[in-house]
Design a protein around this motif. Structure first.
Motif: not given
Length: 322
Positions: A12-39
């Motif tokens: 949860l770092w503002a510099g990583l907000f584009p990863l949320y936008w990628m998912e919402a817009l369907g832009l995350l390329p096939t073959g990638f998995e975003i792993v949410d990490v607490a720290e």
């Protein structure tokens, strides 16, 4: 044969907000998995052990991991933050000089260590004048409340968390700006084996960032919905941030720039820090590390001191620099 997904960490770092936008817009390329990490520090451990394939992290941590035998290649610069992180302390400590003899919590040998060394030096102190305690930034508010440290380095929502518990914001990274440029990194072998996929991710990040900068209200709403954080919290997390596109990040790769946020300048400063502490045995090959995908290095006549791009940033109001 289907390839194993490449795993990229997200905190949860503002510099990583584009990863949320990628998912919402369907832009995350096939073959990638975003792993949410607490720290954040946990992402460094996961990358070191190969449990994730890529990470967004500071150049300081790239060089520190190099000293531990983990070679990484920087694929793109994602964001610059100024004033987003800082040192919070017990309310009776009002000046940097009053840190002398006090217990100061920070992630040892990482970016905060470099920042604090610079600020202490500017005020006539060295790290020998304080008692450094190895402590992750997420845990600083609790440690202050329990009285196990007198001051500590933290960031983002953890600063108001500490203040709400009675702490005082002593200074922010605006006291020595430019060191905290976050970048997407991955092991060179992984990049070479999956060059098309990493290139696709960099391009998707570019598209998502451009969309977020053009649609700030919608972008904030996406992050709030997907992270579960209240919208005001998400909005405040962007205080002091610049989100880069490939074009606006280009000056960061000027080899001849002398000051941060230029990455070669920061790399030399950080390398000297780690060499002095015997965490590196030789100067790192910055040309090998700072090798972004998708565009060439900036020409020598361009300066990283050029105006940074407009972003979603709001001036930091948690406290003033020294």
């Amino acid at each position: 044969m289907q390839k194993t997904p490449l795993r990229v960490a997200r905190t949860l770092w503002a510099g990583l907000f584009p990863l949320y936008w990628m998912e919402a817009l369907g832009l995350l390329p096939t073959g990638f998995e975003i792993v949410d990490v607490a720290e954040y520090d946990q992402t460094l451990e996961l990358l070191s052990t190969g449990e994730i394939d890529g990470n967004f992290q500071s150049l300081a941590d790239v060089l520190l991991m190099a000293g531990r035998g983990v070679e990484l290649r920087l694929l793109m610069a994602s964001d610059l933050s100024v004033g987003v992180d800082g040192v919070v302390c017990q309310p009776h400590i009002r000046t940097v000089q009053e840190l002398a003899g006090k217990r100061l919590g920070l992630s040892l040998f990482s970016y905060p260590h470099v920042l604090i060394e610079q600020v202490l030096s500017a005020h006539g102190l060295t790290e020998a004048d304080v008692k450094l305690v190895d402590l992750r930034g997420e845990r600083v508010p609790e440690a202050l409340a329990r009285g196990t440290i007198d001051a500590g380095h933290t960031w983002g929502a953890h600063i108001p968390e500490a203040i709400d518990q009675g702490a005082h914001l002593l200074f922010t990274s605006a006291a020595f700006p430019g060191l905290l440029v976050d970048c997407l990194v991955a092991p060179p072998a992984t990049v070479a084996q999956n060059l098309d996929r990493w290139t696709a991710l960099v391009h998707a990040h570019e598209q998502a960032t451009a969309w977020g900068l053009q649609h700030p209200a919608e972008g904030l709403a996406v992050v709030a919905e997907r992270s579960g954080l209240p919208l005001p919290t998400v909005r405040s997390m962007l205080d002091g941030f610049t989100l880069f596109t490939a074009d606006t990040a280009r000056p960061l790769f000027d080899r001849h720039a002398q000051q941060p946020p230029a990455l070669f300048a920061s790399g030399r400063l950080l390398a000297n820090f780690y060499l002095a502490k015997n965490l590196l045995t030789r100067a790192p090959d910055l040309d090998r590390i700072l090798d972004p995908l998708g565009f060439d290095h900036a020409p020598a006549n361009r300066s990283a001191a050029a105006a940074l791009p407009p972003s979603l940033e709001i001036p930091f109001k948690g406290g003033s620099p020294i």
